[in-house]
Write an enzyme that holds these catalytic residues in place. Structure first.
Site, PDB file in Angstrom:
ATOM      1  N   ALA A   1       0.820  -1.213   0.000  1.00  0.00           N
ATOM      2  CA  ALA A   1       0.000   0.000   0.000  1.00  0.00           C
ATOM      3  C   ALA A   1       0.853   1.262   0.000  1.00  0.00           C
ATOM      4  O   ALA A   1       0.477   2.271  -0.587  1.00  0.00           O
ATOM      5  CB  ALA A   1      -0.925  -0.011   1.212  1.00  0.00           C
ATOM      6  N   THR A   2       2.006   1.219   0.646  1.00  0.00           N
ATOM      7  CA  THR A   2       2.886   2.401   0.663  1.00  0.00           C
ATOM      8  C   THR A   2       3.216   2.819  -0.760  1.00  0.00           C
ATOM      9  O   THR A   2       3.070   3.982  -1.142  1.00  0.00           O
ATOM     10  CB  THR A   2       4.178   2.090   1.447  1.00  0.00           C
TER      11      THR A   2
ATOM     12  N   ASN B   1      -6.363   3.424  10.404  1.00  0.00           N
ATOM     13  CA  ASN B   1      -5.567   2.325  10.966  1.00  0.00           C
ATOM     14  C   ASN B   1      -5.325   2.446  12.463  1.00  0.00           C
ATOM     15  O   ASN B   1      -4.950   1.486  13.116  1.00  0.00           O
ATOM     16  CB  ASN B   1      -4.219   2.217  10.238  1.00  0.00           C
TER      17      ASN B   1
ATOM     18  N   GLN C   1      -7.047  -0.859   5.385  1.00  0.00           N
ATOM     19  CA  GLN C   1      -7.638  -1.413   6.612  1.00  0.00           C
ATOM     20  C   GLN C   1      -9.111  -1.776   6.434  1.00  0.00           C
ATOM     21  O   GLN C   1      -9.763  -2.153   7.408  1.00  0.00           O
ATOM     22  CB  GLN C   1      -7.478  -0.418   7.782  1.00  0.00           C
TER      23      GLN C   1
ATOM     24  N   SER D   1      -2.663  -3.566   0.600  1.00  0.00           N
ATOM     25  CA  SER D   1      -1.525  -4.483   0.782  1.00  0.00           C
ATOM     26  C   SER D   1      -2.023  -5.894   1.040  1.00  0.00           C
ATOM     27  O   SER D   1      -3.033  -6.067   1.744  1.00  0.00           O
ATOM     28  CB  SER D   1      -0.775  -4.097   2.068  1.00  0.00           C
TER      29      SER D   1
ATOM     30  N   HIS E   1      -0.509  -8.207   2.914  1.00  0.00           N
ATOM     31  CA  HIS E   1      -0.189  -8.790   4.227  1.00  0.00           C
ATOM     32  C   HIS E   1      -1.157  -8.392   5.343  1.00  0.00           C
ATOM     33  O   HIS E   1      -1.096  -8.940   6.443  1.00  0.00           O
ATOM     34  CB  HIS E   1       1.259  -8.472   4.618  1.00  0.00           C
TER      35      HIS E   1
ATOM     36  N   THR F   1      11.241  -6.092 -13.290  1.00  0.00           N
ATOM     37  CA  THR F   1      10.726  -7.451 -13.479  1.00  0.00           C
ATOM     38  C   THR F   1       9.646  -7.728 -12.440  1.00  0.00           C
ATOM     39  O   THR F   1       9.814  -7.431 -11.260  1.00  0.00           O
ATOM     40  CB  THR F   1      11.889  -8.466 -13.356  1.00  0.00           C
TER      41      THR F   1
ATOM     42  N   CYS G   1       4.278   1.364  11.913  1.00  0.00           N
ATOM     43  CA  CYS G   1       5.282   2.118  11.161  1.00  0.00           C
ATOM     44  C   CYS G   1       5.824   3.283  11.966  1.00  0.00           C
ATOM     45  O   CYS G   1       6.904   3.767  11.710  1.00  0.00           O
ATOM     46  CB  CYS G   1       4.672   2.664   9.879  1.00  0.00           C
TER      47      CYS G   1
END
Ligand code: PLP
Length: 374
Positions: free
Chosen positions: A68-69, A149, A178, A196, A198, A234, A320
């Protein structure tokens, strides 16, 4: 060990790990290579892209990113720099994740954009009247997160989009990291969204930006023609293919896991409310996957460490920020109380958590608060 930090990251689903091993054994060619193995890799890579897009009806395209960043940075800077001749005003909110806030700060400080940071209401959502006051025909981008978040506050994107749509030159982006797989995303009302893998039991290092076909972006990475010339390099073949399965499983489980977590969190809320050392920061209508509270007289770092020593993982802020920020920006923006924002604790539950874990947490927390008082 009790893991109550699912907003920071989640445990990877075992079936994804099995698929990763299989893909790694069967496909190793570069999807851009012009031979049979490369073509086969490209075919299943593009199939994964289509499978993800199939969840979102409409004229969308997808750029695979590292998370997401990157997706937030790519859209915010990519749009601002591509469309700068249309206007130099941008709007976001003070409660955004640093990957949004700092992208806007950079555009403001290095590229001369004018950025409005909208304040939050006491329930953690954006005040639509402030948006109405700030937006004008020089505004080219509004970015407002769906679920916060730190406290779980939900922004009504459909309602906000009505304000933004009166300005046809302006794009509306939302960070849905979120909310995806947790609550329904009103994607019909927005031009682009980021997430994201994860946070929904997928692999770290993979995510996506989904945006309307008509939107052009200035690439952040120059290089080959990968990802429609928007993100050179790639392809992260395995993580990106796994994202399709990660998202499908999250969406299939969405309602069941919501009901489960909501029941646990309302029980936890009621128990925490009994302790007069604790004030709840998350609004009552928050997305239940995040519950934030403050300790009246104790620094959250002390309690988070004591809980960790007792085998319970929670967060004192967004992961973070932990080392940098000594307070929660969102809690401060909601209540304008520095001490309350410094002493905040974030609990974020997931589908694997149980009532027994919640009961154990409450008992341990009460013991910690008693011993610190003494
Ligand atoms: C709302 C929100 N946006 C963006 C991110 C960044 O995600 P990642 O670190 O996976 O790029 C996070 C992670 O905590 C988040 O909670």
């Amino acid at each position: 060990m009790i893991y109550f930090d699912n907003a920071a990251t989640t445990k990877t689903r075992p079936e994804l790990i099995d698929l990763a091993v299989r893909l790694n054994n069967e496909y190793f060619a570069n999807p851009s290579s012009n031979h049979a193995l490369g073509h086969e890799a490209k075919r299943i890579y593009e199939q994964a892209r289509k499978q993800i897009l199939a969840h979102f009806n409409g004229d969308f395209k997808l750029v695979f990113t590292s998370g997401a960043t990157e997706a937030n940075n790519l859209f915010i800077k990519g749009v601002a720099l591509k469309y700068k001749n249309r206007g130099k005003k941008l709007i976001t909110t003070v409660g955004e994740h640093p990957s949004v806030l700092n992208a806007f700060k950079q555009l403001e400080e290095e590229f001369g954009f004018h950025v409005t940071y909208l304040p939050l209401l006491e329930d953690g959502s954006v005040d639509p009247n402030e948006l109405i006051k700030s937006i004008d025909d020089q505004t080219i981008l509004v970015s407002i997160m769906h679920v916060n978040n730190e406290v779980g506050a939900i922004n009504d994107l459909a309602m906000l989009s009505k304000i933004i749509k009166a300005f046809p030159k302006c794009f509306f982006h939302s960070d849905v990291t979120q909310s995806i797989g947790k609550i329904k995303i009103p994607y019909q009302f927005i031009d682009a969204f980021s997430f994201s893998a994860h946070k929904i039991h997928g692999f770290k290092g993979s995510g996506a930006l989904i945006l309307r076909e008509k939107i052009d972006l200035l690439p952040l990475l120059s290089g080959g023609s990968h990802e429609c010339h928007v993100r050179a390099g790639t392809e992260a073949f395995i993580p990106n293919i796994l994202l399709a399965k990660t998202l499908r499983l999250a969406l299939e489980n969405e309602e069941k896991s919501y009901r489960h977590v909501e029941a646990l969190v309302s029980y936890l809320r009621a128990k925490l409310a009994l302790n007069n050392e604790i004030i709840i920061n998350s609004p009552v209508n928050a997305c239940p996957f995040v519950l934030n509270f403050s300790l009246v007289n104790i620094k959250s770092s002390i309690v988070v460490e004591a809980l960790s020593n007792a085998g319970i993982m929670v967060s004192s802020n967004s992961a973070c920020d932990d080392k940098l920020a000594s307070h929660s920006e969102t809690v401060y923006a909601m209540y304008h109380d520095l001490k309350r924002s410094q002493n905040s604790v974030r609990i974020s539950l997931g589908e694997e958590n149980t009532l027994a874990e919640v009961d154990h947490f409450i008992e341990v927390l009460n013991n910690i608060l008693e011993s610190v008082k003494k």
